[in-house]
Write an enzyme that holds these catalytic residues in place. Structure first.
Site, short mmCIF file in Angstrom:
data_model
loop_
_atom_site.label_atom_id
_atom_site.label_comp_id
_atom_site.label_asym_id
_atom_site.label_seq_id
_atom_site.Cartn_x
_atom_site.Cartn_y
_atom_site.Cartn_z
N ASP A 162 10.69 26.50 35.11
CA ASP A 162 9.93 25.83 34.06
C ASP A 162 10.62 24.54 33.58
OD1 ASP A 162 12.02 27.02 32.85
OD2 ASP A 162 10.87 27.93 31.21
N HIS B 116 17.17 7.35 54.80
CA HIS B 116 16.96 7.84 53.44
C HIS B 116 18.06 8.84 53.05
CE1 HIS B 116 12.40 6.70 53.55
NE2 HIS B 116 13.20 5.66 53.43
N ASP C 233 22.29 1.34 48.90
CA ASP C 233 20.92 0.90 48.62
C ASP C 233 20.59 1.45 47.25
OD1 ASP C 233 18.19 0.46 48.46
OD2 ASP C 233 17.77 1.12 50.50
N ASP D 271 15.74 -3.46 43.98
CA ASP D 271 15.92 -2.69 45.23
C ASP D 271 16.82 -3.51 46.14
OD1 ASP D 271 15.75 -1.16 47.49
OD2 ASP D 271 13.62 -1.53 47.87
N HIS E 22 12.72 0.28 61.28
CA HIS E 22 11.84 0.14 60.11
C HIS E 22 11.37 -1.30 59.99
CE1 HIS E 22 15.09 -1.74 57.70
NE2 HIS E 22 15.90 -0.81 58.16
N HIS F 123 8.94 -4.87 51.88
CA HIS F 123 7.75 -4.31 51.22
C HIS F 123 7.59 -5.03 49.89
CE1 HIS F 123 10.71 -2.13 48.72
NE2 HIS F 123 11.35 -1.89 49.85
N HIS G 67 8.11 0.70 46.33
CA HIS G 67 7.24 0.27 47.43
C HIS G 67 5.92 -0.07 46.76
CE1 HIS G 67 9.73 2.61 50.65
NE2 HIS G 67 10.38 1.64 50.07
N GLU H 49 14.81 -6.90 54.21
CA GLU H 49 15.86 -5.90 54.42
C GLU H 49 16.03 -5.46 55.87
OE1 GLU H 49 14.85 -1.93 52.92
OE2 GLU H 49 13.15 -2.80 51.89
N TYR I 118 21.28 0.06 63.13
CA TYR I 118 21.78 1.43 62.96
C TYR I 118 22.13 1.98 64.34
CZ TYR I 118 19.01 0.33 58.86
OH TYR I 118 18.48 -0.31 57.77
N ARG J 63 22.56 -2.52 56.54
CA ARG J 63 21.31 -3.10 56.05
C ARG J 63 21.68 -4.09 54.95
NH1 ARG J 63 18.77 1.17 55.38
NH2 ARG J 63 18.97 1.68 53.18
N GLU K 171 19.65 -6.14 51.96
CA GLU K 171 18.33 -6.18 51.32
C GLU K 171 18.37 -7.01 50.04
OE1 GLU K 171 16.95 -2.37 49.81
OE2 GLU K 171 14.87 -3.11 49.81
N1 GLY Z 1 15.28 1.70 48.66
C1 GLY Z 1 14.10 1.90 49.37
C2 GLY Z 1 13.81 0.79 50.27
O1 GLY Z 1 14.66 -0.04 50.49
O2 GLY Z 1 12.74 0.65 50.75
MN MN Z 2 13.44 -1.75 49.99
MN MN Z 3 16.32 -0.40 49.27
#
Ligand code: GLY
Ligand code: MN
Ligand code: MN
Length: 439
Positions: free
Chosen positions: A36, A241, A258, A270, A349, A353, A360, A383, A387, A411, A413
């Site tokens: 709960d 992720h 990130d 982000d 990827h 975005h 997002h 970004e 990898y 990465r 970004e």
């Molecule tokens: N942190 C999520 C992305 O970079 O899309």
């Molecule tokens: Mn992002």
């Molecule tokens: Mn990110």
């Protein structure tokens, strides 16, 4: 801020776009964490965008077919001292009239009785089916009853549309107020990245770094992280992720972070940065970092009015593939590699975005075959990454990867705003040049 002209302007624009459709926009509900216990409340971004009201379960009606003074109706949880002892302050029906500019307010439990009246005279209903399981049966029942009476009443809403194309088009183009909030979200997020890089040392746990970042977010008065912070050392950085954040950071590792904050009014940063924990890139790490950085800078240059998100992605991809061919991790003609997606074990990827009230963020990227042009006021992330691990098979015709490259994930970004003459990098205070990352 709650009754500011910003929200009123948005409502007026939304009402004008609705024509004679009545819109039903629900607030978020509390979400169970376990048993709960609930997660901290997070308002629905569409609802927030139009109301600035931060309580669960409310329902906003936008009624362009009604006379002035009945166009914006809020159904809210009523004042209830016993409940407020447990879950905190509520504005109640009077509070939302006085503080949130509603034309009319009602307690939530009156919605079933009053919804038929408010929908009367509307040509159609703007409601997102499939997302609001508690409210949807009531909306459909009310609509059905209007349809049932149509032969005698002579009137019923006849169709249902999704409000998202209208609302999300509005949210995609940020106004001056939103741009300033996004500058602040990105600035605080960038400061956290700078601080944590100074703080980080070999032997620390990834979580030590997460704690530093999120502590800074909270100290700055934000709601905290905008999404699950990713603090990934070594091979963990190849998990896109990764949020376990519980490994010891070994000397020689790169650390990919990130993380971004969410402001009290939900605007988000982000940002991703990748740096060597011991202050010195290895040869392989440096080669891959340079390729990523070149790709990222080229892609940012591509962010301008008239271009589109696809151009930005393809620019980054072109540079990544060229660089990976140069160092022998890919072989063949660059265009063919891109066409056959023979790079996808190393870059899997998209390059960015939309960013705003959602990380997002909402808004179309394309309409059919047509890629939406970038316009001043749009904000997106850029970004790209590389990898290198064993997780995905090497595509046919591409070389097996030498062990010395494996376990490197990178990465970079940034959050960028399209301006009338070029681009503003909102996250520019987070260092990314090699010279700033090495010591
Ligand atoms: N942190 C999520 C992305 O970079 O899309
Ligand atoms: Mn992002
Ligand atoms: Mn990110």
């Amino acid at each position: 801020m709650a009754n500011s002209s910003v929200f009123r302007q948005r409502r007026n624009l939304f009402l004008s776009h609705l024509g004679s459709y009545a819109a039903i926009i629900p607030a978020a509900e509390l979400v169970t964490h376990h048993a709960d216990c609930e997660y901290p409340f997070r308002q629905n971004s569409d609802f927030w965008y139009l109301t600035g009201f931060d309580e669960p379960n409310a329902v906003a009606l936008f009624l362009p077919h009604k006379p002035n003074g009945e166009k914006y109706v809020l159904f809210v949880l009523p004042k209830d001292s016993a409940a407020e002892v447990w879950t905190g302050f509520r504005w109640g029906t009077k509070g939302v009239l006085d503080n949130f500019d509603a034309d009319i307010s009602h307690p939530l439990n009156e919605l079933p009785n009053l919804l038929p009246h408010y929908l009367e005279g509307a040509e159609g209903i703007a409601f997102r089916v499939g997302k609001h399981s508690h409210l949807e049966p009531l909306v459909l029942k009310t609509w059905s009853e209007h349809l049932q009476k149509l032969p005698r009443s002579g009137f019923s809403p006849l169709s249902m549309i999704a409000p998202c194309p209208i609302l999300h088009d509005m949210r995609l183009r940020k106004d001056d107020f939103e741009i300033e909030r996004m500058r602040i979200a990105s600035k605080i997020s960038a400061e956290a990245h700078e601080l944590v890089r100074e703080f980080a040392r070999p032997g620390m746990n990834e979580r030590d770094l997460q704690a530093q970042i999120e502590k800074y977010f909270l100290e700055k008065g934000t709601r905290g992280p905008a999404y699950g912070s990713i603090v990934a050392s070594g091979d963990n950085a190849c998990v896109l992720h990764y949020t376990a954040n519980n490994a010891t950071i070994r000397s020689g590792d790169l650390v990919l972070i990130d993380a971004g904050c969410s402001l009290d009014d939900y605007y988000n940063g982000d940002i991703t940065r990748t740096f060597p924990i011991n202050g010195k890139f290895s040869g392989e790490q440096k080669a891959l970092y340079e390729i990523t950085l070149i790709a990222q800078k080229a892609a940012i240059k591509c962010v301008r009015s008239g271009n589109n998100a696809e151009n930005v992605h393809m620019t980054a991809l072109q540079h990544l593939v060229e660089g990976l061919v140069d160092i022998g991790l890919l072989v063949g003609n660059v265009d063919s590699i891109i066409e056959q997606e023979a790079y996808s074990h190393l870059y899997m990827h998209r390059t960015g975005h939309w960013l705003g009230l959602d990380v997002h963020d909402v808004g179309a990227y394309r309409l059919g075959d047509y890629h939406l042009n970038l316009e001043p006021g749009m904000i997106l992330t850029v970004e790209p990454g590389i990898y290198i691990s064993d997780r995905l098979p090497v595509p046919k015709g591409q070389p097996q990867i030498d062990e010395r490259w494996k376990g490197i994930g990178i990465r970079i970004e940034d959050d960028v705003l399209v301006t009338s003459d070029s681009v503003e990098v909102l996250s520019k205070n987070a260092s990314k040049n090699l010279i700033d990352l090495e010591n």
